[in-house]
Design an enzyme around this catalytic site. Sequence first.
Site, PDB file in Angstrom:
ATOM      1  N   ASP A  32       0.888  -1.157   0.000  1.00  0.00           N
ATOM      2  CA  ASP A  32       0.000   0.000   0.000  1.00  0.00           C
ATOM      3  C   ASP A  32       0.928   1.208   0.000  1.00  0.00           C
ATOM      4  O   ASP A  32       1.430   1.612   1.045  1.00  0.00           O
ATOM      5  CB  ASP A  32      -0.901  -0.004   1.232  1.00  0.00           C
ATOM      6  N   GLU A  79      -1.127  -1.402  -4.775  1.00  0.00           N
ATOM      7  CA  GLU A  79      -2.380  -0.688  -4.998  1.00  0.00           C
ATOM      8  C   GLU A  79      -2.145   0.442  -5.978  1.00  0.00           C
ATOM      9  O   GLU A  79      -1.200   1.220  -5.834  1.00  0.00           O
ATOM     10  CB  GLU A  79      -2.945  -0.140  -3.697  1.00  0.00           C
ATOM     11  N   ASP A  91      -2.781   1.169   6.916  1.00  0.00           N
ATOM     12  CA  ASP A  91      -1.882   0.900   5.784  1.00  0.00           C
ATOM     13  C   ASP A  91      -1.425  -0.564   5.787  1.00  0.00           C
ATOM     14  O   ASP A  91      -1.270  -1.177   4.728  1.00  0.00           O
ATOM     15  CB  ASP A  91      -0.650   1.817   5.842  1.00  0.00           C
TER      16      ASP A  91
END
Length: 188
Positions: free
Chosen positions: A7, A68, A141
């Site tokens: 992330d 992501e 996160d």
Amino acid sequence: MRVLGVDPGLTRCGIGVVEGGRGRQVRLVAVGVVRSPSTEPTAERLLHLQTELDTWLDRFQPDAIAVEQVFADVNVASVMHTMQASAIPLLAAARRGLPVELHTPTSVKAAVTGSGRADKAQVTTMVTRILRMESAPKPADAADALAIAICHLWQGTAAGRLQDAARAEQARLRSVPGPSTTRAAVAR
């Protein structure tokens, strides 16, 4: 299959490693967050992220990396930092010859919760359940990185089965006599 999910973020970059396969429970291998102070120059922060990511790759030897995809926001400075941070795992994958895939936030949420509109709390709850964790990974996160890795593992496994089925069907079709072979055999 072992997947390292990222992330991306410059201040906080979530990293999670999961393992699983066809017919196997998804298992947590490791989870963490790489932090860098906003007071440092961007180049130093990116170098720190690269060094930490390389350490994770050396230690956990993933088969693939999932990142992501950056979502455009009204805060351009934040988006720029996130995009810079997302380049680090892409480069790491290329240097090591690992497959890397970008996943949209919506696809990650849908894979893990069943809804592409799920909020962070729902994603964290489902990650905790899927991985049978005693407590939720924090901060968000870290949970997001695990969700990205789970999404990739599940989508990759399904995609792999589809590719295997397509290859098997192609091989089967090549082994079946075609119309010209049949006509030639009949004409004799």
